[in-house]
Write an enzyme that holds these catalytic residues in place. Structure first.
Site, PDB file in Angstrom:
ATOM      1  N   ASP A 162      23.000 -15.525   5.220  1.00 11.49           N
ATOM      2  CA  ASP A 162      22.431 -16.612   6.015  1.00 11.49           C
ATOM      3  C   ASP A 162      20.916 -16.524   6.157  1.00 11.49           C
ATOM      4  OD1 ASP A 162      22.683 -14.307   7.577  1.00 11.49           O
ATOM      5  OD2 ASP A 162      24.272 -15.119   8.806  1.00 11.49           O
ATOM      6  N   ASN A 186      30.712 -13.311  19.669  1.00  8.61           N
ATOM      7  CA  ASN A 186      31.744 -14.354  19.787  1.00  8.61           C
ATOM      8  C   ASN A 186      32.676 -14.377  18.579  1.00  8.61           C
ATOM      9  OD1 ASN A 186      30.114 -15.390  17.815  1.00  8.61           O
ATOM     10  ND2 ASN A 186      29.402 -17.170  18.982  1.00  8.61           N
ATOM     11  N   HIS A 226      31.681 -14.418  15.390  1.00  8.21           N
ATOM     12  CA  HIS A 226      31.176 -15.103  14.191  1.00  8.21           C
ATOM     13  C   HIS A 226      30.971 -14.123  13.033  1.00  8.21           C
ATOM     14  CE1 HIS A 226      26.713 -14.723  15.640  1.00  8.21           C
ATOM     15  NE2 HIS A 226      26.929 -13.802  14.732  1.00  8.21           N
ATOM     16  N   GLU A 280      30.152 -20.047  13.507  1.00  8.19           N
ATOM     17  CA  GLU A 280      30.411 -19.923  14.935  1.00  8.19           C
ATOM     18  C   GLU A 280      31.834 -20.397  15.264  1.00  8.19           C
ATOM     19  OE1 GLU A 280      28.304 -18.236  16.461  1.00  8.19           O
ATOM     20  OE2 GLU A 280      26.356 -19.185  16.755  1.00  8.19           O
TER      21      GLU A 280
HETATM   22  C1  F6R Z   1      23.699 -11.605   9.913  1.00  9.75           C
HETATM   23  C2  F6R Z   1      24.949 -12.231  10.250  1.00  9.75           C
HETATM   24  C3  F6R Z   1      25.552 -12.143  11.598  1.00  9.75           C
HETATM   25  C4  F6R Z   1      25.446 -10.754  12.217  1.00  9.75           C
HETATM   26  C5  F6R Z   1      26.027 -10.759  13.624  1.00  9.75           C
HETATM   27  C6  F6R Z   1      25.909  -9.399  14.291  1.00  9.75           C
HETATM   28  O1  F6R Z   1      23.348 -11.851   8.562  1.00  9.75           O
HETATM   29  O2  F6R Z   1      25.487 -12.886   9.410  1.00  9.75           O
HETATM   30  O3  F6R Z   1      26.909 -12.504  11.516  1.00  9.75           O
HETATM   31  O4  F6R Z   1      26.125  -9.839  11.408  1.00  9.75           O
HETATM   32  O5  F6R Z   1      25.360 -11.709  14.397  1.00  9.75           O
HETATM   33  O6  F6R Z   1      24.568  -9.134  14.533  1.00  9.75           O
HETATM   34  P1  F6R Z   1      24.106  -7.693  15.007  1.00  9.75           P
HETATM   35  O7  F6R Z   1      24.389  -6.767  13.870  1.00  9.75           O
HETATM   36  O8  F6R Z   1      22.629  -7.824  15.256  1.00  9.75           O
HETATM   37  O9  F6R Z   1      24.907  -7.364  16.221  1.00  9.75           O
END
Ligand code: F6R
Length: 241
Positions: free
Chosen positions: A67, A136, A138, A143
């Site tokens: 992303d 959440n 994701h 989401e």
């Molecule tokens: C990042 C991504 C997100 C993160 C998720 C967890 O490329 O796709 O799904 O993996 O938001 O983020 P952290 O690791 O910062 O808790």
């Protein structure tokens, strides 16, 4: 699904790096699907060490990131492009021409998303997809929703994600409100998936994802339908199981 329970973040990072390194050794020209965020930072540092020690050669590896924020320039230190260069690409011998990240500044989002899926397909698909998971549930920036989105698309970030990511920005108002993300279909078409989760804050959502109903309300729950998932999680993240 194989679940490795490790003691802490350091052990998670080392174990994850061993798995990614094994993939590259077995198939030097493999396609890695890569994630950003706090979770994989330690793994990237371990992979950089392995490359330094000449234990792994990334010269033929291709990559596709999950992303990118909408409206954030590649030179901005909050872009995922910048993150990947800082944490991994500048530290290993990957050919930068073989790395792919959605363009957050595109003037044609539809074409950018369609083109991103095509790029992944043209590379032969992702061999090993690394995932973190949001508070959440994701994965990528898919989401909680009423359906599982298929291909790469633009998504409006939820307040929970904006709040969680505010720690990386000067103020919460600076956090982008939308992002381009691989869809759930893109993620699920990877041949192998490596999900990394650490910390007590994610214990309940990890339990829901791994053992609860498969529902777009918990996007990571779809991983139960993939036939080759490795979860590496620390004791705190697995404490609700
Ligand atoms: C990042 C991504 C997100 C993160 C998720 C967890 O490329 O796709 O799904 O993996 O938001 O983020 P952290 O690791 O910062 O808790």
């Amino acid at each position: 699904m194989t679940i490795y329970k490790v003691k802490n973040y350091d052990e998670m990072s080392k174990k994850a790096a061993d798995i990614v390194a094994a993939q590259v050794v077995l198939k030097p020209e493999c396609v890695l699907g890569l994630a950003t965020g706090s979770t994989p930072e330690g793994m990237y540092a371990e992979l950089a060490k392995k490359c330094d020690n000449k234990d792994v050669d990334f010269s033929k590896v291709k990559s596709a990131n999950l992303d990118e924020y909408v409206g954030i320039d590649r030179t901005n230190d909050q872009s995922y492009y910048y993150y990947m260069n800082k944490h991994l690409f500048s530290k290993i011998n990957i050919d930068k021409a073989n790395t792919n990240i959605p363009d957050g500044m595109t003037n044609d989002p539809e074409a950018e998303c369609a083109n991103y899926d095509k790029k992944i397909a043209d590379m032969g698909g992702v061999d090993l997809q690394v995932l973190g998971m949001g508070l959440n549930g994701h994965i990528g920036f898919n989401e909680p929703d009423t359906y599982f989105p298929k291909g790469t698309h633009c998504v409006k970030l939820t307040q929970s994600t904006i709040d969680a990511n505010a720690r990386f920005f000067a103020s919460i108002d600076d956090v982008p409100k939308s992002a381009y993300t691989m869809g759930i279909g893109t993620i699920m078409s990877a041949k192998k998936i490596l999900l990394l989760v650490n910390g007590a804050k994610k214990a309940e959502i990890l339990k829901a994802a791994l053992t609860g109903p498969i529902t777009p309300d918990v996007p990571a729950s779809i991983l139960q339908l993939h036939n080759d998932v490795i979860v590496v999680a620390d004791e705190e993240a697995l404490s609700a199981m």
